[in-house]
Design a protein around this motif. Structure first.
Motif, PDB file in Angstrom:
ATOM      1  N   ILE A   1      30.642  21.250  31.964  1.00  0.00           N
ATOM      2  CA  ILE A   1      30.249  22.602  32.369  1.00  0.00           C
ATOM      3  C   ILE A   1      31.129  23.082  33.516  1.00  0.00           C
ATOM      4  CG2 ILE A   1      28.411  24.040  33.326  1.00  0.00           C
ATOM      5  CD1 ILE A   1      26.404  22.066  32.044  1.00  0.00           C
ATOM      6  N   THR A   2      31.331  22.204  34.494  1.00  0.00           N
ATOM      7  CA  THR A   2      32.173  22.548  35.645  1.00  0.00           C
ATOM      8  C   THR A   2      33.575  22.923  35.196  1.00  0.00           C
ATOM      9  OG1 THR A   2      30.915  21.034  37.060  1.00  0.00           O
ATOM     10  CG2 THR A   2      33.079  21.711  37.858  1.00  0.00           C
TER      11      THR A   2
ATOM     12  N   ALA B   1      21.718  24.456  30.928  1.00  0.00           N
ATOM     13  CA  ALA B   1      21.562  24.341  32.381  1.00  0.00           C
ATOM     14  C   ALA B   1      21.013  25.635  32.990  1.00  0.00           C
ATOM     15  CB  ALA B   1      22.897  23.973  33.030  1.00  0.00           C
ATOM     16  N   VAL B   2      21.560  26.783  32.590  1.00  0.00           N
ATOM     17  CA  VAL B   2      21.131  28.041  33.214  1.00  0.00           C
ATOM     18  C   VAL B   2      19.774  28.503  32.698  1.00  0.00           C
ATOM     19  CG1 VAL B   2      23.486  28.795  33.651  1.00  0.00           C
ATOM     20  CG2 VAL B   2      22.356  29.524  31.549  1.00  0.00           C
ATOM     21  N   THR B   3      19.352  28.023  31.525  1.00  0.00           N
ATOM     22  CA  THR B   3      18.048  28.408  30.994  1.00  0.00           C
ATOM     23  C   THR B   3      16.992  27.328  31.228  1.00  0.00           C
ATOM     24  OG1 THR B   3      18.637  27.548  28.797  1.00  0.00           O
ATOM     25  CG2 THR B   3      19.049  29.879  29.214  1.00  0.00           C
ATOM     26  N   ASN B   4      17.354  26.289  31.983  1.00  0.00           N
ATOM     27  CA  ASN B   4      16.429  25.198  32.305  1.00  0.00           C
ATOM     28  C   ASN B   4      15.869  24.536  31.044  1.00  0.00           C
ATOM     29  OD1 ASN B   4      16.441  26.085  35.208  1.00  0.00           O
ATOM     30  ND2 ASN B   4      15.369  27.840  34.323  1.00  0.00           N
TER      31      ASN B   4
ATOM     32  N   LEU C   1      28.208  22.009  38.674  1.00  0.00           N
ATOM     33  CA  LEU C   1      28.097  21.220  39.909  1.00  0.00           C
ATOM     34  C   LEU C   1      26.636  20.984  40.283  1.00  0.00           C
ATOM     35  CD1 LEU C   1      30.959  22.830  42.030  1.00  0.00           C
ATOM     36  CD2 LEU C   1      30.972  20.609  40.874  1.00  0.00           C
ATOM     37  N   ASN C   2      25.771  21.945  39.967  1.00  0.00           N
ATOM     38  CA  ASN C   2      24.341  21.755  40.232  1.00  0.00           C
ATOM     39  C   ASN C   2      23.759  20.623  39.396  1.00  0.00           C
ATOM     40  OD1 ASN C   2      23.717  23.559  42.273  1.00  0.00           O
ATOM     41  ND2 ASN C   2      23.424  25.276  40.871  1.00  0.00           N
ATOM     42  N   VAL C   3      24.213  20.518  38.143  1.00  0.00           N
ATOM     43  CA  VAL C   3      23.761  19.417  37.291  1.00  0.00           C
ATOM     44  C   VAL C   3      24.174  18.085  37.906  1.00  0.00           C
ATOM     45  CG1 VAL C   3      24.044  18.298  35.041  1.00  0.00           C
ATOM     46  CG2 VAL C   3      23.797  20.792  35.172  1.00  0.00           C
TER      47      VAL C   3
END
Length: 441
Positions: A145-146, A274-277, A372-374
């Motif tokens: 993703i990054t 990731a963005v939709t949890n 990066l959040n993941v």
């Protein structure tokens, strides 16, 4: 702040029809889906009729593919768009097989058809999710993703701003103003919760419309191309126009291309999850590949190159907080309308590149930060530092690599060098398999 609170509208939440139509249009405006067919048209020296047919085919494939993936197969908000990866290979196959009107397009259609069918069979076999579960744990997924976001930043800045048509200083001014408007909209939505829905969900379309208006005042918006375009026309350059011819060299080339595209679209799905949890299930992985294959099959039938999951939309969701599948279906409907309404297509194509670049640059950064959040939420091991770090280095290296090196490499190597995300993903997967597992740090 709770991660899930960042979404104003979740994937399964209902959205009024009128609002969904406007928010769907916002996704369409923020996606530069018209760029790849324009590039391919230039590579093949297409005339106006062929270029228009290619653009119409791309919009139709994007629309139908988006609806199929979002509503029936992947069942998460996913928008399909044309990839840049196959463009040089497509042009090479056409030119090596008799040219545009000498049988080259029929050879390309045959290779694209076989590749799309193989993707569908891979999903039907149920084997794809086993590959993902074995090869792509969270640390690899977060790294991919990054790298997706990182690989898009130079395109946003160079292609749309620094190297775009027009005076570079004016380009920077337009991009800066558009980006500033987007940031102001987001800031207003945070500071004043009562207007959050308007300014957060509509931030991108507001920035694009204001940026376009300012560009018009600078004489940068070409309205003549919009005025000259007819309102409606049927696609004229489908597979039935070009024909089908099967050539083993072209087919093998595009099997490799489809493998690279699958790696890239996997990164897009991770980003959307990731963005939709949302954690993508085994069933969704397999159904997603079937949907991907069907999207590519439709693209072939309409007469264009493969359409795959578009990572830009993950950034749009991060900025707007809108992840409703209804909105993505509406975006799909807009794409289909654009496939028949050539005047609207001409309007989108006329939006100056720096205006798109100002928004696109921020979108790409949000994708990178989601990756990066993941990674941040994981307990990192010593070996993970290399699994994360080396793919990032490779992504930057392939973005900056001189084109003379790429053009001097064997054809198959060129395809890989032209896809930083695929190379980064392969590197992360291989390192994860071979690096020893040591203590957490």
């Amino acid at each position: 702040m709770d991660e899930k609170a960042q979404l104003l509208i979740g994937p399964d939440e209902k959205v009024p029809t009128g609002e969904a139509v406007l928010l769907g249009l916002q996704h369409v405006l923020a996606m530069d889906v018209y760029v790849p067919p324009i590039i391919l048209g230039g590579l093949l020296a297409m005339g106006a009729a062929d270029s228009t047919g290619l653009l119409q085919a791309t919009f139709l494939a994007c629309g139908i593919g988006t609806i199929l993936q979002t509503a029936y197969f992947m069942k998460i908000p996913v928008s399909q768009g044309p990839s840049f990866v196959p463009l040089t290979a497509a042009a090479g196959v056409v030119l090596a097989s008799g040219g545009l009107h000498g049988g080259g397009m029929s050879t390309l259609m045959g290779a694209l058809l076989v590749g799309a069918i193989l993707l569908i069979l891979l999903g039907l076999s149920g084997f794809f999710q086993k590959i993902i579960n074995r090869l792509v744990p969270a640390v690899v997924g977060g790294t991919i993703i990054t790298c997706v976001g990182l690989s898009l930043i130079p395109s946003a800045l160079n292609d749309n701003i620094f190297e775009a048509k027009g005076d570079v200083y004016q380009n920077m001014e337009l991009a800066g103003i558009t980006a500033a408007i987007l940031i102001v909209c987001v800031a207003i939505s945070i500071r004043f919760p009562k207007v959050q829905k308007l300014f957060k969900t509509g931030s991108i379309v507001i920035a694009l419309l204001v940026g376009t208006a300012i560009s018009a005042s600078m004489g940068r918006f070409d309205a003549s191309s919009v005025a000259a375009a007819p309102w409606f026309s049927l696609p004229q350059r489908t597979i039935f126009h070009w024909g089908i011819h099967f050539d083993m060299t072209a087919i093998f080339t595009f099997i490799i291309i489809y493998a690279i595209l699958t790696t890239e679209t996997t990164g897009t799905w991770f980003a959307m999850g990731a963005v939709t949890n949302h954690e993508i299930t085994d069933k969704q992985w397999n159904r997603g590949i079937i949907g991907e294959g069907l999207s590519c099959l439709i693209a072939t039938i309409t007469g264009t190159t493969p359409v795959t999951g578009y990572s830009t939309n993950a950034g749009i969701i991060s900025i707007t907080g809108v992840a409703s599948k209804i909105v993505f279906v509406a975006a799909g409907v807009w794409f289909i309308i654009l496939g028949f309404c050539t005047k609207l297509s001409a309007f989108l194509a006329a939006i100056p590149a720096p205006v798109i670049g100002g928004v696109f640059a921020i979108i790409t950064v949000t994708i990178m930060l989601n990756g990066l959040n993941v990674i941040r939420n994981l307990k990192v091991r010593e070996s993970d530092l290399y699994i994360i770090g080396l793919p990032i280095v490779i992504t930057i290296a392939l973005v900056l690599i001189p084109q003379k090196i790429v053009h001097g490499a064997p054809q198959m190597v060129q395809y890989l060098l032209g896809s930083p995300v695929a190379m980064a993903a392969i590197t992360a997967i291989v390192l994860n398999l071979i690096m020893p597992k040591r203590a957490k740090i």
